[in-house]
Design an enzyme around this catalytic site. Structure first.
Site, PDB file in Angstrom:
ATOM      1  N   GLY A  56       5.529   8.448   1.269  1.00  8.33           N
ATOM      2  CA  GLY A  56       6.577   8.268   2.325  1.00  8.33           C
ATOM      3  C   GLY A  56       7.361   6.967   1.881  1.00  8.33           C
ATOM      4  CG  HIS A  57       5.900   3.075   1.391  1.00  9.38           C
ATOM      5  ND1 HIS A  57       4.874   3.177   1.572  1.00  9.38           N
ATOM      6  CD2 HIS A  57       6.419   2.504   2.636  1.00  9.38           C
ATOM      7  CE1 HIS A  57       4.249   2.521   2.693  1.00  9.38           C
ATOM      8  NE2 HIS A  57       5.239   1.958   3.312  1.00  9.38           N
TER       9      HIS A  57
ATOM     10  CB  ALA B  15      -1.029  -0.020   1.245  1.00 12.62           C
ATOM     11  CG  LEU B  16       4.546   0.434  -1.901  1.00 10.38           C
ATOM     12  CD1 LEU B  16       5.538   0.377  -3.265  1.00 10.38           C
ATOM     13  CD2 LEU B  16       5.084   0.509  -0.584  1.00 10.38           C
TER      14      LEU B  16
ATOM     15  CB  ILE C 165       6.322  12.097   3.018  1.00 11.42           C
ATOM     16  CG1 ILE C 165       7.726  11.790   2.875  1.00 11.42           C
ATOM     17  CG2 ILE C 165       5.754  12.987   1.857  1.00 11.42           C
ATOM     18  CD1 ILE C 165       8.857  13.008   2.507  1.00 11.42           C
TER      19      ILE C 165
END
Ligand code: PAF
Length: 283
Positions: free
Chosen positions: A36-37, A32-33, A178
């Site tokens: 932030g990732h 569930a990117l 983020i």
């Protein structure tokens, strides 16, 4: 991008890269990117020769089975995001690859006070599961660098403690939170919010910012109490709002007594539980 689902071929590939002298950066995720990732992957791409991400929804870190069941899973979107970002290797194992019945994977690590407050108090067993999976994943990947987000403040503190205790050569790099343009910290769980719940969510960042404004005028406990009332008054259900020392995670009694104070909070909006934090003081 190369995709591996099994440990052995994956390890073979990584050890070949390491023999060639390549520096490996590792970004563990539960999928569930979001941006932030992506920021972790971008940092790894800057620092290393090969960025390895993993997608594995780790069952052992969910203390609530319904939370595990409803955890967002968006594999196609994740693959597109990884390709777009330039991630080089993806490890996407299933549970039996990560936890083969033959291996003793229970971790006997003492986190001292670090796993007691906040998430530790509200999600019993959560950090034992996180530490177990991160230890297992870094044993498989053997990266030079491990990337984690500041949003999970207690998580990265515990993982750093684990790396120190294990005398691991892996260097942990913590990347900034983020946020969406209205301040909401990016999280995989944000997609679970209804539009009405989503409209309430920026109040979390607002409460953290307001807390930061007060550190020269009020005591930590007063600020915490006001933040909790403020969040409740706005229709959210705060679980905790804690001002802690950034290394030990012990409550800060007086701001003058520490050079590193962080406010950490967990808030429920309906059934969706969100966490966030803000460094209030760092010298
Ligand atoms: O932060 C997360 O997404 C998870 O806790 C992690 C570090 C990938 C372990 O499952």
């Amino acid at each position: 991008m190369l995709l591996f689902k099994q440990v052995l071929p994956f390890q073979k590939h990584i050890s070949k890269l390491k023999k060639e002298g390549k520096k490996i950066g590792f970004v563990p995720t539960m999928g569930a990117l979001h941006q932030g990732h992506v920021s972790l992957i971008r940092q790894s791409l800057k620092d290393t020769d090969c960025t390895v991400s993993s997608i594995f929804v780790n069952p052992t870190q969910f203390n609530d089975p319904s939370d595990l069941q409803k955890y967002p899973r968006t594999p196609e979107k994740d693959l597109a995001e990884l390709l777009n970002t330039g991630n080089q290797v993806l490890f996407m194992p299933d549970v039996t690859e990560v936890y083969p019945p033959s291996k003793k994977l229970k971790l006997d690590l003492d986190f001292g006070y670090l796993d007691q407050p906040m998430e530790g108090a509200h999600r019993p067993g959560h950090f034992a599961g996180v530490a177990q999976v991160v230890k297992r994943l870094i044993e498989i990947v053997k990266p030079h660098y491990l990337y984690m987000g500041q949003k999970d403040f207690q998580q990265f503190t515990i993982i750093q403690h684990m790396l120190n205790e294990l005398k691991s050569p892996v260097k942990l790099i913590v990347c900034p939170i983020i946020r969406e343009s209205d301040g909401l910290a990016m999280s995989s769980r944000n997609v679970l919010l209804t539009p009405q719940q989503r409209s309430l969510a920026p109040a979390i960042h607002q409460a953290l910012q307001d807390a930061k404004m007060k550190i020269h005028a009020q005591f930590p406990r007063q600020i915490e109490a006001e933040a909790l009332s403020q969040l409740s008054a706005q229709g959210l259900q705060p679980e905790y709002f804690s001002i802690v020392e950034g290394r030990t995670l012990r409550p800060v009694e007086l701001f003058e007594e520490t050079d590193f104070a962080v406010a950490c909070t967990a808030v429920k909006i309906g059934n969706v539980r969100l966490i966030d934090n803000m460094i209030l003081k760092e010298e």
